[in-house]
Scaffold this motif. Sequence first.
Motif, PDB file in Angstrom:
ATOM      1  N   UNK A 110       0.692  -1.973   3.767  1.00  0.00           N
ATOM      2  CA  UNK A 110       0.629  -0.836   2.837  1.00  0.00           C
ATOM      3  C   UNK A 110       1.961  -0.085   2.836  1.00  0.00           C
ATOM      4  N   UNK A 111       2.389   0.422   1.694  1.00  0.00           N
ATOM      5  CA  UNK A 111       3.710   1.068   1.608  1.00  0.00           C
ATOM      6  C   UNK A 111       3.920   2.193   2.609  1.00  0.00           C
ATOM      7  N   UNK A 112       2.850   2.927   2.961  1.00  0.00           N
ATOM      8  CA  UNK A 112       3.041   4.092   3.813  1.00  0.00           C
ATOM      9  C   UNK A 112       3.309   3.737   5.276  1.00  0.00           C
ATOM     10  N   UNK A 113       3.106   2.467   5.662  1.00  0.00           N
ATOM     11  CA  UNK A 113       3.403   2.098   7.049  1.00  0.00           C
ATOM     12  C   UNK A 113       4.431   0.967   7.137  1.00  0.00           C
ATOM     13  N   UNK A 114       5.057   0.649   6.043  1.00  0.00           N
ATOM     14  CA  UNK A 114       6.084  -0.394   6.082  1.00  0.00           C
ATOM     15  C   UNK A 114       7.328   0.104   6.806  1.00  0.00           C
TER      16      UNK A 114
END
Length: 509
Positions: A404-408
């Motif tokens: 997910x973008x928020x944990x990349x």
Amino acid sequence: MASHLSDHLEVGTDLVLQNRIAAARRQEAAGNILNALQILADLLSTHPGHRDILLALARLNKRIGAPQDSLLLIQLALQSHPTDRELQSELADSLEACGRTDDGLAVLERLALAAPDDPHPLLRLSYMHRRHENHEAAEEICARMLIRYPDFSMGWVSHGIGDHRAGRNVEAETCFQKALTLDPENPVAHLSRACNLLAMGRWREGFAEFEWRRKLPNAVASPVAVPVCNGHEPAGTRLLLWNDQGLGDAIQFLRYLPLVKAHGYKPILVLSKELCRLARSVSGADIVLPSDAPLPPCDAHLPLMSVPFVLGAQKEIVPADEPYVQPDRQSVARWANRLTGLPGLKVGLVWAGAARKNDFQAHTLDRRRSLDLAQLRPLLTTPGTSFVSLQMGREFSSQIAALPPDIRPFNPMDEVEDFLDTAAVIQNLDLVISVDTSVAHLAGALGKPVWILSRFDGCWRWLKDRDDSPWYPTVRLFRQNAPGQWDDVISRTAAALHESIGSGDMARK
């Protein structure tokens, strides 16, 4: 008369052929793989179906990461030699390399039954089971082997390796000693004992035994034809230092360069290209050359990992102030600007080693030390952190993209050319979390806090039953409690990260 002449011609032809196969092996040992392949291909064109040529080609193809070709060549050789034990054993290895491990095991079991006078099929069975974490099966095979062949040196080596992998170092030492009593010149027994002694902190003995690696058939050849250094050369001796181990080993043993200089040598350091700029920052690194460069005149040579044995090493004395490598200041400033917008604790992340699929043994080891990035979600979701990928290899970009973008993690590695570039990124981070790979060594050599996620049978350099390291004061080890079990390691690391953020102390967390 004619028959005698024919016999002499056949013997002479076979001698020439064997000499050419030996020449191909020498080219392979020197890293000239294309030359080795060409020699063997030329031989096969004039001696189609020749058993020894097909076997040599099969082994070379397996080494360079072409197991399917290796399998086809072995199967072709078996057509004319269906009961050949050596070919059957190679068939088992090729099947395993192709992902058909059960078929490989079956071949070896049949071979063990068909050749009750030969311990080698059982030896290979023990190794194959162990490579796939079937430790109980490997121990059972070893027990069978040693009951049937109690004087087989390599059987005791395999038993010792099993004990070493299980953390039974004292029992492993007993096995290796037994193996060497039976065969004092067994280089595999000496090398296995070396790793066990080093893991126990018995460094003087361990480094002495580690010199036996130079007697292995696949030992990396010296880049120069000059005498090996014995530690007693006169001051001013031009000493070529080169690396016959991994990139992390080279970084770890760069610390010995000042010691080399203190002994009066003029070091000439030859390394793979990605290490050269970093190595030039080490005190005592007067001349550093890439491995493909023309070499200047020298008087003696020494592999880097032989320096502790030749010049002396003790557990209590690990040379090198921390840090002993230095990043480029301009690169550090550039990356400071790039990373300044990342909020919270900046944590570098490496989750996999180099797969080295062209080297089956190394690839098997890498599978034990590496993870998939998705397994690190408990870390990546830690509040108050920004993760930065230090993972080399474009093939890992898809693992980042799948999150997910928020944990990349932020991924700067497309702009990184070598270890000096990586050092500049690390210098701007608060912490590095890494599996046991070269970047962990780099962070330690820079004096940066680094947490190492270590497999159950961790590398000898991390010793036993401790979470710190005499090699790198800023290291903290998170070890597996059982082979292949990463969940607990990740949970403990995530908890420690939460605690460190709460305390604000990254001195050695």
